[in-house]
Design an enzyme around this catalytic site. Structure first.
Site, PDB file in Angstrom:
ATOM      1  N   GLY A 211       2.817 -48.372  28.327  1.00 48.57           N
ATOM      2  CA  GLY A 211       2.283 -49.011  29.518  1.00 48.57           C
ATOM      3  C   GLY A 211       0.918 -49.606  29.266  1.00 48.57           C
ATOM      4  O   GLY A 211       0.283 -49.289  28.264  1.00 48.57           O
ATOM      5  N   GLY A 214      -5.041 -47.710  30.774  1.00 45.82           N
ATOM      6  CA  GLY A 214      -5.603 -47.145  31.991  1.00 45.82           C
ATOM      7  C   GLY A 214      -4.609 -46.760  33.055  1.00 45.82           C
ATOM      8  O   GLY A 214      -4.986 -46.473  34.184  1.00 45.82           O
ATOM      9  N   GLY A 216      -2.725 -44.114  32.942  1.00 41.11           N
ATOM     10  CA  GLY A 216      -2.593 -42.664  33.061  1.00 41.11           C
ATOM     11  C   GLY A 216      -1.666 -42.037  32.033  1.00 41.11           C
ATOM     12  O   GLY A 216      -1.149 -40.948  32.257  1.00 41.11           O
ATOM     13  N   LYS A 217      -1.483 -42.682  30.896  1.00 37.78           N
ATOM     14  CA  LYS A 217      -0.583 -42.128  29.881  1.00 37.78           C
ATOM     15  C   LYS A 217      -1.139 -40.833  29.308  1.00 37.78           C
ATOM     16  O   LYS A 217      -0.434 -39.823  29.224  1.00 37.78           O
ATOM     17  CB  LYS A 217      -0.364 -43.165  28.764  1.00 37.78           C
ATOM     18  N   THR A 218      -2.407 -40.880  28.925  1.00 39.71           N
ATOM     19  CA  THR A 218      -3.031 -39.674  28.382  1.00 39.71           C
ATOM     20  C   THR A 218      -3.012 -38.564  29.428  1.00 39.71           C
ATOM     21  O   THR A 218      -2.703 -37.407  29.137  1.00 39.71           O
ATOM     22  CB  THR A 218      -4.479 -39.994  27.971  1.00 39.71           C
ATOM     23  N   HIS A 432     -14.453 -78.036  45.416  1.00 38.53           N
ATOM     24  CA  HIS A 432     -13.348 -77.449  44.668  1.00 38.53           C
ATOM     25  C   HIS A 432     -12.827 -76.189  45.369  1.00 38.53           C
ATOM     26  O   HIS A 432     -11.638 -76.071  45.667  1.00 38.53           O
ATOM     27  CB  HIS A 432     -13.833 -77.123  43.250  1.00 38.53           C
ATOM     28  N   GLU A 433     -13.743 -75.286  45.671  1.00 36.06           N
ATOM     29  CA  GLU A 433     -13.312 -74.030  46.303  1.00 36.06           C
ATOM     30  C   GLU A 433     -12.781 -74.289  47.707  1.00 36.06           C
ATOM     31  O   GLU A 433     -11.821 -73.647  48.141  1.00 36.06           O
ATOM     32  CB  GLU A 433     -14.457 -73.022  46.337  1.00 36.06           C
ATOM     33  N   HIS A 436      -9.131 -75.253  47.425  1.00 37.17           N
ATOM     34  CA  HIS A 436      -8.255 -74.084  47.294  1.00 37.17           C
ATOM     35  C   HIS A 436      -8.062 -73.414  48.649  1.00 37.17           C
ATOM     36  O   HIS A 436      -6.956 -73.104  49.075  1.00 37.17           O
ATOM     37  CB  HIS A 436      -8.888 -73.032  46.373  1.00 37.17           C
ATOM     38  N   ASP A 509      -7.363 -73.306  36.510  1.00 35.02           N
ATOM     39  CA  ASP A 509      -6.345 -73.515  37.546  1.00 35.02           C
ATOM     40  C   ASP A 509      -5.129 -74.188  36.948  1.00 35.02           C
ATOM     41  O   ASP A 509      -3.987 -73.801  37.206  1.00 35.02           O
ATOM     42  CB  ASP A 509      -6.887 -74.423  38.648  1.00 35.02           C
TER      43      ASP A 509
HETATM   44  P1  ADP Z   1      -4.232 -44.467  29.484  1.00 28.91           P
HETATM   45  O1  ADP Z   1      -4.097 -43.331  28.557  1.00 28.91           O
HETATM   46  O2  ADP Z   1      -2.941 -44.956  30.051  1.00 28.91           O
HETATM   47  O3  ADP Z   1      -5.051 -45.602  28.952  1.00 28.91           O
HETATM   48  P2  ADP Z   1      -5.768 -42.573  30.892  1.00 28.91           P
HETATM   49  O4  ADP Z   1      -4.785 -41.486  31.123  1.00 28.91           O
HETATM   50  O5  ADP Z   1      -6.692 -42.396  29.754  1.00 28.91           O
HETATM   51  O6  ADP Z   1      -5.035 -43.956  30.750  1.00 28.91           O
HETATM   52  O7  ADP Z   1      -6.576 -42.808  32.229  1.00 28.91           O
HETATM   53  C1  ADP Z   1      -7.968 -42.718  32.276  1.00 28.91           C
HETATM   54  C2  ADP Z   1      -8.417 -42.112  33.578  1.00 28.91           C
HETATM   55  O8  ADP Z   1      -8.041 -42.925  34.676  1.00 28.91           O
HETATM   56  C3  ADP Z   1      -7.765 -40.788  33.853  1.00 28.91           C
HETATM   57  O9  ADP Z   1      -8.485 -39.748  33.272  1.00 28.91           O
HETATM   58  C4  ADP Z   1      -7.779 -40.704  35.363  1.00 28.91           C
HETATM   59  O10 ADP Z   1      -9.031 -40.285  35.839  1.00 28.91           O
HETATM   60  C5  ADP Z   1      -7.592 -42.134  35.763  1.00 28.91           C
HETATM   61  N1  ADP Z   1      -6.181 -42.425  35.985  1.00 28.91           N
HETATM   62  C6  ADP Z   1      -5.423 -43.278  35.282  1.00 28.91           C
HETATM   63  N2  ADP Z   1      -4.176 -43.328  35.752  1.00 28.91           N
HETATM   64  C7  ADP Z   1      -4.120 -42.473  36.792  1.00 28.91           C
HETATM   65  C8  ADP Z   1      -3.087 -42.083  37.696  1.00 28.91           C
HETATM   66  N3  ADP Z   1      -1.851 -42.598  37.598  1.00 28.91           N
HETATM   67  N4  ADP Z   1      -3.389 -41.165  38.643  1.00 28.91           N
HETATM   68  C9  ADP Z   1      -4.628 -40.666  38.734  1.00 28.91           C
HETATM   69  N5  ADP Z   1      -5.645 -40.990  37.918  1.00 28.91           N
HETATM   70  C10 ADP Z   1      -5.411 -41.892  36.952  1.00 28.91           C
HETATM   71 ZN    ZN Z   2     -10.199 -73.627  41.020  1.00 31.80          ZN
HETATM   72 MG    MG Z   3      -5.253 -43.149  26.886  1.00 33.72          MG
END
Ligand code: ADP
Ligand code: ZN
Ligand code: MG
Length: 622
Positions: A211, A214, A216-218, A432-433, A436, A509
């Site tokens: 995925g 960020g 939440g894989k870890t 421009h804005e 849009h 754009d």
């Molecule tokens: P990844 O490993 O996918 O890059 P992390 O697990 O390291 O992401 O996420 C970093 C931090 O972001 C986590 O420690 C948590 O605080 C927050 N976070 C990320 N995903 C979630 C989630 N699904 N639910 C709650 N907190 C999350």
């Molecule tokens: Zn524009």
């Molecule tokens: Mg990670």
């Protein structure tokens, strides 16, 4: 959330390793080494005993006081017969004296020649360049691979982390329900391995979490360990890019040996792509190291006892670069998708992270969630933190919606930074804005405009029109996409209409519009001429994970490519026509909004509606 004309790409959050400030260590090593060698040289060549002049020496010889001498290339050293309080050993610089030998014989002095002592200079001649080359190579390799080099090797610690009990549970993770559901099975297995194997079931061996960064894989991997109550061993693929071949492999072996002793347990390999990249031929040493480590990992995965309840989890945001060998059955054959959260997921994640934060009554997490489409879990955690810090800075007792809004703006578009534009440029940006914003307001079925601004933001954006979705959408009609294209082209069209010329400001754009138009033709089958065919199957995986680049186009013929281009052009032309029609009809509104923007720099949704007449709605006179 769709800011126009400013591409605030949220950067890849993977931290890059900072170069150590003590990198010039190596220079000190070289200097130190040279110092030691020169001291050694002096010590060896320093003749024993006291130094006397040649004439003194001759006087000793003639006086019969010399016992023996050794005649070297440059120095004569010897031993006196008599006991001298200053020591009986002496040496003197050699002088061209052909009669010396005669005189020595005449005075019964034993003498010998001494071969010039060349071993040290020779050694120096060899060793110094080699040492210098090795050190330079080290420095070079460290620059290249970001790997730890010879200096830090001495203090290299075991780089995997072992936790006997993890506190994280599934309650700490939200918005990734499907992934969590799949992982519950793994938890079950770890809790009662026997229950599964007794029935002859095959236990999962490797689970790959795939995925965007960020999401939440870890966190999920830790939650699995926490839920199951088993030890958690983790290491990061990027830490394996070591200097010395064999270190990574040894560490993997170590890790698995420890894990086997603690089963049931989880071994988690973060950033698997750093180490599991498809193997390639390369002259650089660090690749060889990576491959050895990878091979060791594969060997361990194949080798360990299948009845041992060790589950190997790994995470990656770039599954497409992984060595196919990793994905074979018996290895990471189970893949769990950890996607960005939808609006309800975002609300749930926010709820988790605001637990420690004092919220004002006006903060509705639902609203914050609606405004953060496209945010991953880590972004939301960051958002809550930013908002709390901002409230503290503003001396508020609670975090209010205003802080969340400011933090969202900041996260989306980088830090607020006013760039100084000249008046003409400001007018262009304002037109421009406005373009849009007016097209987005007038056309039906689009996300409402939340804010129009000509305050310059980071990433070179000069202004932005922010649309906020009321809901996450899973389906878009052809008309929706056509309208979106018209909005994207609205900025440029306004410049054309009002100023009679076009600028470079619309580049982003145009790029985004073209991408959408192309997707309509090649992926969504929305072009009647091209039919309901997906021409771009190969690109989709990369697009899903927001990976830039990748395969440029699908596997289709050159003639098809020309047809696609023609269709893309037609769609773009039609959208441009729509934008031009609307802005011509709303020429007065365009002027009014532009003037307002030039005065205030920011116009919010409410005011926008008083400035722009919509079909069937007369503009409210402000
Ligand atoms: P990844 O490993 O996918 O890059 P992390 O697990 O390291 O992401 O996420 C970093 C931090 O972001 C986590 O420690 C948590 O605080 C927050 N976070 C990320 N995903 C979630 C989630 N699904 N639910 C709650 N907190 C999350
Ligand atoms: Zn524009
Ligand atoms: Mg990670």
């Amino acid at each position: 959330m769709t800011p126009h004309n400013d591409p605030p790409q949220k950067g890849d959050r993977r931290e890059s390793r900072l170069p150590s400030p003590v990198r010039n260590n190596a220079v000190w090593w070289i200097l130190g080494l040279l110092a030691v060698l020169s001291i050694a040289q002096v010590a060896v060549f320093m003749p024993a005993g006291r130094t006397i002049t040649y004439s003194e020496f001759k006087a000793y010889v003639r006086g019969g006081q010399v016992d023996e001498v050794a005649i070297g290339a440059d120095v004569i050293s010897g031993q006196l017969k008599v006991q001298d309080p200053r020591g009986s050993r002496f040496s003197t610089a050699k002088v061209d004296d052909p009669k010396l030998v005669e005189e020595l014989e005449a005075n019964n002095v034993r003498y010998k020649g001494e071969a010039p002592n060349r071993w040290l200079p020779e050694l120096l001649g060899w060793v110094v360049p080699i040492v210098v080359i090795v050190l330079l190579w080290n420095m070079f390799m460290r620059r290249m691979g970001g790997a730890d080099g010879v200096m830090s090797f001495a203090r290299s610690r075991a780089k995997f982390h072992a936790e006997d009990s993890v506190k994280v549970t599934f309650a700490d993770v939200a918005g990734v329900d499907e992934a969590a559901q799949e992982l519950r099975e793994v938890v079950e297995f770890l809790k009662q391995p026997g229950k599964f194997t007794n029935l002859g079931g095959k236990i999962p061996r490797g689970v790959l979490l795939v995925g965007p960064p960020g999401t939440g894989k870890t966190l999920l991997a830790r939650a699995v360990a926490g839920e199951a109550g088993v030890p958690f061993f983790s290491l990061s693929g990027s830490e394996f890019v070591e200097m010395f071949v064999g270190v990574g492999a040894a560490r993997v072996r170590d890790l698995f040996a420890q894990a086997a002793a603690k089963s049931p347990c989880i071994v988690f390999i973060d950033e698997l792509d750093a180490l599991g990249k498809a193997r390639v031929q390369s002259p650089m040493g660090s690749h060889e190291e990576r491959e050895q480590t990878l091979n060791q990992l594969l060997a361990e995965m194949d080798g360990f006892d299948a009845r041992k309840a060790i589950i190997i989890m790994a995470a990656t945001n770039r599954p497409e670069v992984l060595d196919p060998a990793l994905l074979r059955p018996g290895r990471f054959d189970r893949q769990v998708l950890v996607d960005k959260p939808d609006v309800r997921g975002r609300e749930a994640i926010l709820r988790i992270h605001v637990k420690q934060v004092k919220l004002a009554a006006d903060v509705k997490l639902q609203v914050v969630a609606a405004r953060t489409a496209g945010f991953a879990g880590a972004d939301l955690a960051n958002l809550v933190n930013e908002a709390a810090l901002l409230a503290a800075r503003r001396d508020k007792p609670h975090v209010e919606l205003a802080e969340f809004d400011a933090a969202i703006d900041r996260l989306i578009a980088g830090l607020e930074k006013r760039r100084v534009l000249n008046d003409k440029e400001r007018a262009i940006v304002a037109y421009h804005e406005s373009g849009h914003a007016i097209v987005a307001t007038v056309l039906p079925g689009l996300d409402p405009v939340h804010k129009v601004s000509i305050v310059a933001r980071g990433f070179g954006a000069l202004g932005y029109t922010m649309q906020l979705p009321l809901e996450d959408r899973y389906l878009m009609t052809r008309a929706d996409l056509h309208h979106q294209l018209a909005v994207l082209l609205g900025g440029r069209t306004a410049e054309e209409l009002a100023l009679g010329e076009i600028t470079t400001g619309a580049q982003n754009d145009l790029q985004r519009a073209t991408d959408i138009a192309r997707a309509m033709v090649t992926e969504y089958g929305m072009s009647d001429a091209m039919g309901a065919v997906n021409y771009d199957a190969g690109r989709r995986r990369a697009m899903f994970l927001d990976i830039p680049g990748g395969q440029e186009r699908g596997p289709y013929a050159e003639a098809t490519a020309q047809e696609v281009d023609a269709e893309v052009r037609r769609i773009m032309r039609e959208a441009h026509d729509t934008a031009r029609r609307i802005l011509s009809e709303h020429r007065d509104d365009l002027e009014r909004l532009t003037q307002r923007l030039l005065e205030k720099e920011v116009v919010d949704a409410e005011e926008l509606l008083t400035l722009v007449s919509r079909p069937g709605v007369a503009p409210v006179e402000a």
